[in-house]
Design an enzyme around this catalytic site. Structure first.
Site, PDB file in Angstrom:
ATOM      1  N   LYS A 193     -76.524 -71.818 -80.032  1.00 32.32           N
ATOM      2  CA  LYS A 193     -75.055 -71.651 -80.717  1.00 32.32           C
ATOM      3  C   LYS A 193     -75.037 -70.482 -81.532  1.00 32.32           C
ATOM      4  CE  LYS A 193     -71.470 -74.108 -83.170  1.00 32.32           C
ATOM      5  NZ  LYS A 193     -71.165 -75.400 -83.902  1.00 32.32           N
ATOM      6  N   LYS A 245     -73.579 -71.814 -76.082  1.00 34.60           N
ATOM      7  CA  LYS A 245     -72.055 -71.652 -76.905  1.00 34.60           C
ATOM      8  C   LYS A 245     -72.066 -70.298 -77.777  1.00 34.60           C
ATOM      9  CE  LYS A 245     -69.356 -74.305 -79.901  1.00 34.60           C
ATOM     10  NZ  LYS A 245     -69.345 -75.294 -80.804  1.00 34.60           N
TER      11      LYS A 245
HETATM   12  C1  PBG Z   1     -68.993 -77.114 -85.362  1.00 33.38           C
HETATM   13  C2  PBG Z   1     -68.210 -76.798 -84.168  1.00 33.38           C
HETATM   14  C3  PBG Z   1     -67.608 -75.704 -83.806  1.00 33.38           C
HETATM   15  C4  PBG Z   1     -67.321 -75.743 -82.455  1.00 33.38           C
HETATM   16  C5  PBG Z   1     -67.767 -76.775 -82.192  1.00 33.38           C
HETATM   17  N1  PBG Z   1     -68.261 -77.362 -82.961  1.00 33.38           N
HETATM   18  C6  PBG Z   1     -67.221 -74.486 -84.752  1.00 33.38           C
HETATM   19  C7  PBG Z   1     -67.999 -73.602 -85.733  1.00 33.38           C
HETATM   20  O1  PBG Z   1     -69.271 -73.596 -85.482  1.00 33.38           O
HETATM   21  O2  PBG Z   1     -67.509 -73.285 -86.572  1.00 33.38           O
HETATM   22  C8  PBG Z   1     -66.549 -74.711 -81.996  1.00 33.38           C
HETATM   23  C9  PBG Z   1     -65.756 -74.876 -80.626  1.00 33.38           C
HETATM   24  C10 PBG Z   1     -64.840 -74.028 -80.093  1.00 33.38           C
HETATM   25  O3  PBG Z   1     -64.608 -72.808 -80.675  1.00 33.38           O
HETATM   26  O4  PBG Z   1     -64.169 -74.424 -79.119  1.00 33.38           O
HETATM   27  N2  PBG Z   1     -69.302 -78.406 -85.437  1.00 33.38           N
END
Ligand code: PBG
Length: 323
Positions: A193, A245
């Protein structure tokens, strides 16, 4: 002369030789549940997506079932946030309540997934708890994730989506589930991520309180090898599914992880990726349906078995029209 165009001559010929054909059953819809809402509230930066009141959860489950997709991923926005993210572990916290509603409505017809992370619940907006100097405390956070995991399993979640990017989070959660006798719960690890600009609309959707950034725990966009390392660590710790992601900016990482993974690979087409297509389509600059289908096909071609996308319901319909 080699003539590759021969295999592109007609629609029937192209269909015959198509290497990648996504299925509706690969799709998962992210869902936002907001505590204290009277009615669905559209998210301006995420056209077509709303924060939902708890009471609307059965309706969205029914939509998912009818569309033929395989699951929903629940995120929740609590009314009250604190330093420790207390509401995340409370049995009657909004996310756990939403899981219960969804599981009850689904009756096993789709997979109910829950986000396992603290950012929606903390007053500072970080994905973990902070130490005395204000830094995200990895190991103290693991202890909270363990309690959160058991609370989500108790609420009936089929899959826990570990999105916090703490070191050792898969092993910690897996251990806590085992101790609770819940070896049946699936762990979906957000393995690679990245600290991405493409999460902007999501932060509106969850009314994120974050100031600053997540660069001490989410990955640097320049690192592909490290993405494979993260996935490999999660596999060794017992992840049932690994995720990449965002999706389209990291297809190289997805392909590299898919090449070594012995478990399914998921892709999250994140909020900013979705919003780009929606905004351009709303301006008449691109074809919305074709762009979403192409994005989905690309993720699957790169090795994704499962795709989380805000366009899941439309995509399922379009895939059905095609065949
Ligand atoms: C954090 C989380 C995020 C997303 C999913 N889980 C945002 C972040 O890390 O700030 C982003 C998902 C998206 O942008 O669609 N738990």
């Amino acid at each position: 002369m080699e003539r590759p165009r021969r295999l592109r001559s007609t629609a029937a010929m192209r269909r015959l030789v198509r290497e990648t054909q996504p299925r509706a059953s690969q799709l998962v819809l992210p869902v936002f549940v907001r505590e204290g809402l009277a009615a669905a509230k559209p998210i301006a930066s995420l056209p077509g997506v709303s924060q939902l009141p708890l009471g609307d959860v059965p309706t969205v489950v029914e939509q998912a079932v009818n569309a033929g997709i395989s699951g929903i991923m629940l995120f929740a926005v609590p009314e009250v946030r604190d330093e420790q993210g207390t509401a995340a572990c409370a049995a009657d916290g909004i996310l756990n309540a939403a899981i219960r509603e969804a599981v009850d409505a689904a009756q096993g017809r789709i997979v109910i997934m829950a986000d396992l992370c603290l950012d929606e619940f903390t007053s500072h907006g970080h994905c973990g708890v902070l130490d005395s100097r204000g830094r995200v405390d990895n190991d103290a956070t693991l202890a909270v994730y363990e309690r959160m995991a058991v609370a989500q399993a108790d609420a009936g979640a089929d899959v826990l989506g570990l999105s916090g990017m703490m070191d050792g989070q898969v092993a910690a959660v897996r251990g806590a589930l085992e101790r609770a006798g819940r070896h049946d719960v699936v762990v979906l690890a957000y393995s690679a991520k990245y600290a991405s600009a493409f999460y902007g609309p999501f932060r509106d959707a969850v009314e994120s309180a974050l100031e600053g950034d997540r660069r001490t725990y989410q990955m640097d966009p320049g690192n592909a090898r490290e993405g494979v390392r993260e996935a490999t660590l999660d596999l060794a710790q017992g992840a049932d599914i690994v995720m990449i992601k965002p999706a389209l900016p990291y297809l190289d990482v997805m392909a590299a992880v898919a090449a070594v993974s012995q478990v399914p690979v998921a892709a999250y087409h994140v909020s900013g990726e979705y919003a780009q297509i929606e905004a351009a389509a709303a301006n008449g600059w691109i074809d919305r349906k074709a762009a979403h289908l192409e994005a989905l096909t690309s993720m699957v071609r790169a090795g994704a078995d499962i795709v989380l996308t805000y366009a899941a319901l439309d995509l399922a319909r379009w895939l059905g029209e095609e065949s």
